[in-house]
Every structure is written in structure tokens, then in C-alpha cells.
Design an enzyme around this catalytic site. Structure first.
Site, PDB file in Angstrom:
ATOM      1  N   ASP A 141       1.202  -1.116  -0.201  1.00 30.65           N
ATOM      2  CA  ASP A 141      -0.189   0.290   0.059  1.00 30.65           C
ATOM      3  C   ASP A 141       1.164   1.065  -0.151  1.00 30.65           C
ATOM      4  OD1 ASP A 141      -2.428   2.060   0.651  1.00 30.65           O
ATOM      5  OD2 ASP A 141      -1.444   1.848   2.554  1.00 30.65           O
ATOM      6  N   ASP A 143      -0.195   4.694   0.951  1.00 25.01           N
ATOM      7  CA  ASP A 143      -0.503   6.685   2.151  1.00 25.01           C
ATOM      8  C   ASP A 143      -0.272   5.303   3.022  1.00 25.01           C
ATOM      9  OD1 ASP A 143      -0.454   8.176   0.210  1.00 25.01           O
ATOM     10  OD2 ASP A 143      -2.375   7.636  -0.277  1.00 25.01           O
ATOM     11  N   GLU A 436      13.045   9.494  25.378  1.00 24.03           N
ATOM     12  CA  GLU A 436      13.522   9.310  26.960  1.00 24.03           C
ATOM     13  C   GLU A 436      14.978   8.743  26.423  1.00 24.03           C
ATOM     14  OE1 GLU A 436      11.841   8.642  29.491  1.00 24.03           O
ATOM     15  OE2 GLU A 436       9.970   9.508  29.386  1.00 24.03           O
TER      16      GLU A 436
HETATM   17  N1  RBF Z   1       9.242   2.030  28.044  1.00 22.76           N
HETATM   18  C1  RBF Z   1       7.973   0.640  27.670  1.00 22.76           C
HETATM   19  O1  RBF Z   1       7.213   0.440  28.052  1.00 22.76           O
HETATM   20  N2  RBF Z   1       8.811  -0.596  26.812  1.00 22.76           N
HETATM   21  C2  RBF Z   1       9.711  -0.227  26.061  1.00 22.76           C
HETATM   22  O2  RBF Z   1      10.970  -1.241  25.258  1.00 22.76           O
HETATM   23  C3  RBF Z   1      11.077   0.593  26.952  1.00 22.76           C
HETATM   24  N3  RBF Z   1      12.099   0.452  26.091  1.00 22.76           N
HETATM   25  C4  RBF Z   1      12.845   1.538  26.326  1.00 22.76           C
HETATM   26  C5  RBF Z   1      14.256   0.980  26.893  1.00 22.76           C
HETATM   27  C6  RBF Z   1      15.215   2.661  26.414  1.00 22.76           C
HETATM   28  C7  RBF Z   1      16.596   2.399  26.175  1.00 22.76           C
HETATM   29  C8  RBF Z   1      14.868   3.212  27.399  1.00 22.76           C
HETATM   30  C9  RBF Z   1      16.114   5.005  28.171  1.00 22.76           C
HETATM   31  C10 RBF Z   1      13.322   3.197  27.983  1.00 22.76           C
HETATM   32  C11 RBF Z   1      12.761   2.542  27.728  1.00 22.76           C
HETATM   33  N4  RBF Z   1      11.222   2.154  28.066  1.00 22.76           N
HETATM   34  C12 RBF Z   1      10.392   1.536  27.859  1.00 22.76           C
HETATM   35  C13 RBF Z   1      11.289   3.694  28.578  1.00 22.76           C
HETATM   36  C14 RBF Z   1      11.391   3.611  30.678  1.00 22.76           C
HETATM   37  O3  RBF Z   1       9.696   3.324  30.941  1.00 22.76           O
HETATM   38  C15 RBF Z   1      10.853   4.689  30.682  1.00 22.76           C
HETATM   39  O4  RBF Z   1      12.130   5.366  30.348  1.00 22.76           O
HETATM   40  C16 RBF Z   1      10.398   5.756  31.729  1.00 22.76           C
HETATM   41  O5  RBF Z   1       9.260   5.016  31.985  1.00 22.76           O
HETATM   42  C17 RBF Z   1      10.296   6.828  32.257  1.00 22.76           C
HETATM   43  O6  RBF Z   1       9.588   7.456  32.222  1.00 22.76           O
HETATM   44 MG    MG Z   2      13.294  10.916  33.015  1.00 18.02          MG
END
Ligand code: RBF
Ligand code: MG
Ligand code: ADP
Length: 521
Positions: A141, A143, A436
Site C-alpha cells: 500500500d 499512503d 527518553e
Molecule cells: N518503556 C516501555 O514501556 N517499553 C519499552 O520497550 C521501553 N524501552 C526502553 C528502552 C530504553 C533504552 C529506555 C531508556 C527506556 C525504555 N522505556 C520503555 C521507557 C521507560 O519505561 C521510561 O524511560 C520510563 O518510563 C521513564 O519515564
Molecule cells: Mg526521565
């Protein structure tokens, strides 16, 4: 069997002929060394005595899944020693058949299925749906799947609203994602109380969209995918609900795209558009193949419905975040085209993954470090220096959610390795898409308000949900190790010298060469 995929004579081996049926034990292990699987089990080793259930497709649909259920004494590979010193029992057989078994929180190579262990005592490995069909042709697809058409919506609708005395609300923009032009128009009229019929509104706004066609950007991974298919001789069609002339105008704006498609089918060339299967059936016909040989890649629900109605394999790449569940009729749902594993469908694999990372066209963002959700350090023990996403919302919406890595420049401190997530943090189910970044260095203090610059150079994986906080933390540490190692590769290391990262440093009076040297954890 005996069906010869078009690339059978090329560099990719014809794995379809390795046995009487793809499920036959004789087809395992495959005779071709590079298709031999690595069993990669991500997560902590299960507690001995727990039940292990996993499917070991281990990397390629040329060797479809077999399921193994057994009681784990210890899992698995020779040489790996579980904490109590026992050696593998159930699972050992798997280990022998695979080229190697990695029970690890470290390296989940691409082209390898990874399994997340759930809480003991029942350890269930989340395996993808077994894939039992190999395909030889691809139908895409346009778009929302290959092109980020949604990004031009605000460019068109915003000035129109202003002319009509209304103000564009960017928070409402997500409601238009993935909708057909008619549906989207109806939503805009309702949301802003405009005094037009949908038809009137569309007739005014459609020419404005046409002017924007060459401003539409490819979605992440789109060019890589179609060029990969083209260079490996996989016949690929474009099938869109838009009129053919529009489709052609749009793809002619993208360099090298036109040659990648063996045929283009527009909505005006068939009786009924998606969700009817007509467009896909016509595409298969023009490629001189049968529907069962075709793999459809689609972002919208009508498109997925159409693909299944055409009895084709369908990968859904939903444009609307957090709506994965609605796409359960698809054979696979992925987060973005970066996550496609063609070998799962018997198609030639990508060979650009390196040490668990995918190089991307670098992108750069920066700003003052702001307060986040307050849980990085507190809940996870992993601080993330949040950036004000609204300052670069275009860039953030252009990039798919996922885990990326690169280099971080802090105005008064130096340049550091960095790994970050961008998205909705599925574990916490956030409402806003956030950035993040975790700097791979122990600072021992906060640096709120400081200018942080990021060069994002590679991709690791899609954001995921996790069965426990521990497994999320463990996975983030794993991402950190992958980034840490990959950033030493010259292809990534060179970006630590990006002027963008050093710019703010040059204004700092106390910074000298030694302080701007790369630091790492
Ligand atoms: N949060 C998720 O819910 N799932 C993820 O797969 C996930 N992977 C992350 C990978 C990295 C390298 C970092 C730094 C953060 C990740 N987080 C992930 C976010 C994490 O939940 C978040 O930094 C905290 O919730 C702080 O707000
Ligand atoms: Mg933070
Ligand atoms: P918030 O939710 O406010 O972002 P966190 O618990 O995620 O709070 O902590 C992030 C803050 O911690 C950053 O803004 C920064 O000031 C500080 N910090 C200290 N070390 C690091 C690091 N290695 N990476 C990112 N931020 C760090």
C-alpha cells in the site's frame, strides 16, 4: 513444493525445496549455513523445574515453527551453566539443532526470534504466529505504509481553518491518522464545526493536497524495503485506493521508487476499492502470480481486510499508535517497516543489521533537559533526561516509536554514549509520545535545565510491553549494552564529532578538548 521463487537462481538459496513440506523434520536443519538458526532466548534463564513452552522457528520461515513443550531442568545451551550447576535437559535437543543457542539478556541478533520468559514457575515464551506460507511476490500500500501522508495533513488543513476563522489544534491531529480522505474530512468538519458538506470540503481541499505531494516524506524503512526487494528480484506491486494518476504523481517525487514496482494498481482501475479484495487480486494478476504467492503490507484496517479477503498473507503496520489489537486478522503486526523480517516469509533477508543494530539516516534533536514522569530513576533505576518534545514535534512524529541510540552532548560536561526510547512506553501506557534518553554514564547528580543535544544514529528494536517491571529493566540494560558496543563501530563512532553536538559546548568558556572527549559508562 517445487515452486521457484524468482530469486532462486540468485544469491539467496531456494529454501522452498529443502523437503517435501516446510514442516517436515527433514527440512531441519536447513542445508544452507546462513539459514541455520540461532535460538535466542531473551530474559533470565527459567527456574529449573518450571514448564517451558516455546516454538523454535528460530529465525526463518523457510524452517517454520515447531513447538516444543517440556519440563525444563535447565535451559539450555551446552556450556551454559545455570545457577545451581545443573546442565540443560529439555531444550538440549533444540540447542543441538540450532547453530547456537544464546540464553541471554545480551544479544538478540536480527533474523532471530527472541522469546520473553514470563514469571516462573510457568515459563511461556511468547512466540510469533507460526508462518506456514512462503511468498514470492509483495504488494504494498502507499499512503500511510510507504509514505507519511499524514504529515502533510496539517500543512493543508491548518491554513484552510485559519481562512475560515478557526484555529488548528495539533492535539486533534491523531484523529485523522489512517482515515480515508472522506472519513478524515468528515472528522475535521465535525471537530471544527465548519459549514460545508464532506463533498464540498473535499473538492476545496483536494487540489491543495495535490500541491503537497512532493513534500510527503517516505516512512522510516520504506526506501530500504522497496530497494531491497528490487535488488533481490522480488516482484513488487503498489496497490492503492487512490486514483492511479495520483499514485504515480506521488511516487515520481521519490527518487528511484518508480523502478521498484513491477505494476501499480489504482483505486480507479477496479470496480471496488479496499476493503474489497479487487485491487490486490488485480495486482497479483498483473504480476502473473496467484494470490497465495503474495504478501500484502498495509497500514489500514480496510487494507488488511482486503488482503485477507484476497487470501493473501498480510503484514499490518498500523499508522495509528496503540491500535494493534484491531489488526488481529493480519498474519503479523509490526510497529514499523524497520521491523520487517523478510526471511520469515521466505524472502531474502536484509543484510544491513550489525551487532543487533540497524544503521539509520542520523537525526538530531536538542533542548533543555526538562522534568519527565519522575519514575526513570525512582521506579526503574534508569534516569532518562527528557526533552521538550513539542519543540521538535515534527521530527518526533516523523520517526517511529522504538529504541534508538547515538551520541549525547551536554553543554557543560561533554559527549556521551546514549540509548533512548521514543514513544508511548507501552508498559506505562503513556498518553504522550516522549523522548527518553539514558546517557550511558554515571553522573551522580541531576542536570535539569542544561542544554542536551542528541545525534540518533541507529535503531535497536520496537518499544514493547513486558510481563514485569524487572523484565523491562533488564531489557533496557540489554539495550544499553548493545548501544555501548555498537557505538564503537566506526560507522556510528564518527557521529560523536557532529558539529551539532559540540555547538553548545563551544559557547561554554570552561570546555577544553579533554572535557569534550567521549565518556562512557
Ligand atoms: N518503556 C516501555 O514501556 N517499553 C519499552 O520497550 C521501553 N524501552 C526502553 C528502552 C530504553 C533504552 C529506555 C531508556 C527506556 C525504555 N522505556 C520503555 C521507557 C521507560 O519505561 C521510561 O524511560 C520510563 O518510563 C521513564 O519515564
Ligand atoms: Mg526521565
Ligand atoms: P524525570 O522523570 O524528571 O526525567 P528521571 O528519574 O528520569 O526523572 O531522571 C532524569 C534526570 O536525571 C535527568 O533529567 C538528569 O537531570 C538526571 N540524570 C542523571 N544521570 C543521568 C543519566 N545517566 N542519563 C539521563 N539523565 C540523568
Amino acid at each position: 513444493m517445487g515452486r521457484q521463487p524468482p530469486w532462486a537462481s540468485g544469491p539467496f538459496p531456494n529454501t522452498a525445496n529443502t523437503g517435501p513440506s516446510p514442516l517436515s523434520p527433514r527440512s531441519w536443519p536447513p542445508p544452507v549455513p546462513h539459514l541455520r538458526p540461532t535460538l535466542c532466548v531473551c530474559g533470565r534463564p527459567p527456574i529449573p523445574g518450571s514448564l517451558l513452552s516455546f516454538s523454535s522457528a528460530a529465525g526463518t520461515s523457510a524452517v517454520p515453527s515447531r513447538s516444543v513443550t517440556g519440563v525444563v531442568k535447565a535451559a539450555v545451551p551446552a556450556g551454559w551453566s545455570p545457577p545451581d550447576g545443573t546442565r540443560g535437559a529439555a531444550g538440549e535437543k533444540e540447542a543441538q539443532q540450532a547453530d547456537q543457542v544464546v540464553w541471554t539478556t545480551r544479544l538478540c541478533l536480527p533474523n532471530i526470534l527472541s522469546f520473553a520468559a514470563l514469571e516462573p514457575p510457568v515459563v511461556r515464551m511468547a512466540a510469533p504466529k507460526p508462518i506456514s506460507r512462503l511468498v514470492s511476490h509483495v504488494i504494498l500500500d502507499l499512503d500511510g505504509t510507504l509514505l507519511n501522508t499524514d504529515s502533510v495533513v496539517s500543512k493543508v488543513v491548518k491554513p484552510f481553518l485559519v481562512k475560515n476563522g478557526k484555529t488548528w489544534d495539533s492535539k486533534k491531529a491523531h484523529k485523522l491518522v489512517g482515515k480515508t480522505p472522506y472519513e478524515a474530512a468528515t472528522v475535521v468538519l465535525e471537530d471544527y464545526g465548519l459549514p460545508y458538506s464532506t463533498e464540498e470540503f473535499l473538492s476545496m481541499i483536494t487540489p491543495m493536497f495535490s500541491e503537497q505531494w512532493c513534500n510527503i516524506k517516505p516512512l522510516p524503512g520504506a526506501s530500504r524495503l522497496i530497494k531491497h526487494l528490487k535488488s533481490n528480484g522480488v516482484p513488487t506491486a503498489l496497490a492503492s485506493n487512490s486514483p492511479r494518476s495520483n499514485v504515480e504523481a506521488k511516487i515520481s517525487c521519490q527518487q528511484g521508487w518508480k523502478d521498484c514496482f513491477s505494476t501499480v494498481v489504482g483505486g480507479d482501475e477496479v470496480e471496488k476499492g479496499k476493503p474489497s479484495p479487487d485491487i490486490f487480486l488485480e495486482a497479483a494478476k498483473r504480476m502473473n502470480t496467484t494470490p497465495s504467492n503474495c504478501l500484502v503490507i498495509e497500514d489500514s484496517l480496510p487494507g488488511v481486510t482486503a488482503g485477507k479477503a484476497a487470501e493473501m498473507c498480510v503484514i499490518a503496520v498500523p499508522s495509528i499508535p496503540k491500535k494493534t489489537a484491531e489488526f488481529s486478522s493480519a498474519d503479523e503486526v509490526i510497529n514499523s517497516l524497520l521491523d520487517i523480517r523478510p526471511e520469515k516469509w521466505g524472502l531474502p533477508p536484509f543484510n544491513d543489521w550489525i551487532e543487533g543494530t540497524l544503521p539509520i539516516e542520523p537525526w538530531f534533536i536538542g533542548g533543555p533537559v526538562i522534568k519527565g514522569f519522575g519514575r526513570g530513576s525512582k521506579v526503574l533505576g534508569i534516569p532518562t533526561a527528557n526533552l521538550p518534545a513539542e519543540n521538535f514535534s515534527d521530527v518526533v512524529s516523523e520517526h517511529t516509536s522504538g529504541v534508538y541510540f547515538g551520541w549525547a552532548g551536554l553543554s557543560t560536561r561533554g559527549i556521551y554514549k546514549m540509548v533512548m526510547s521514543i514513544g508511548w512506553n507501552p508498559y506505562f501506557d503513556n498518553r504522550e509520545k516522549t523522548v527518553e534518553p539514558w546517557l550511558l554514564h554515571n553522573f551522580g547528580e541531576d542536570f535539569y535545565g542544561e542544554e542536551l543535544r542528541l545525534a540518533i544514529v541507529g535503531y535497536i528494536r520496537p518499544e514493547a510491553n513486558f510481563p514485569s517491571l524487572e523484565s523491562l529493566i533488564e531489557r533496557i540494560h540489554e539495550d544499553g549494552r548493545i548501544a555501548e558496543k555498537a557505538l564503537d563501530l566506526p560507522m556510528y563512532a564518527k557521529y560523536k564529532d557532529s558539529p551539532y553536538l559540540r555547538d553548545p559546548l563551544q559557547h561554554g568558556s570552561t570546555i577544553d578538548g579533554s572535557q569534550t572527549e567521549v565518556n562512557s559508562k
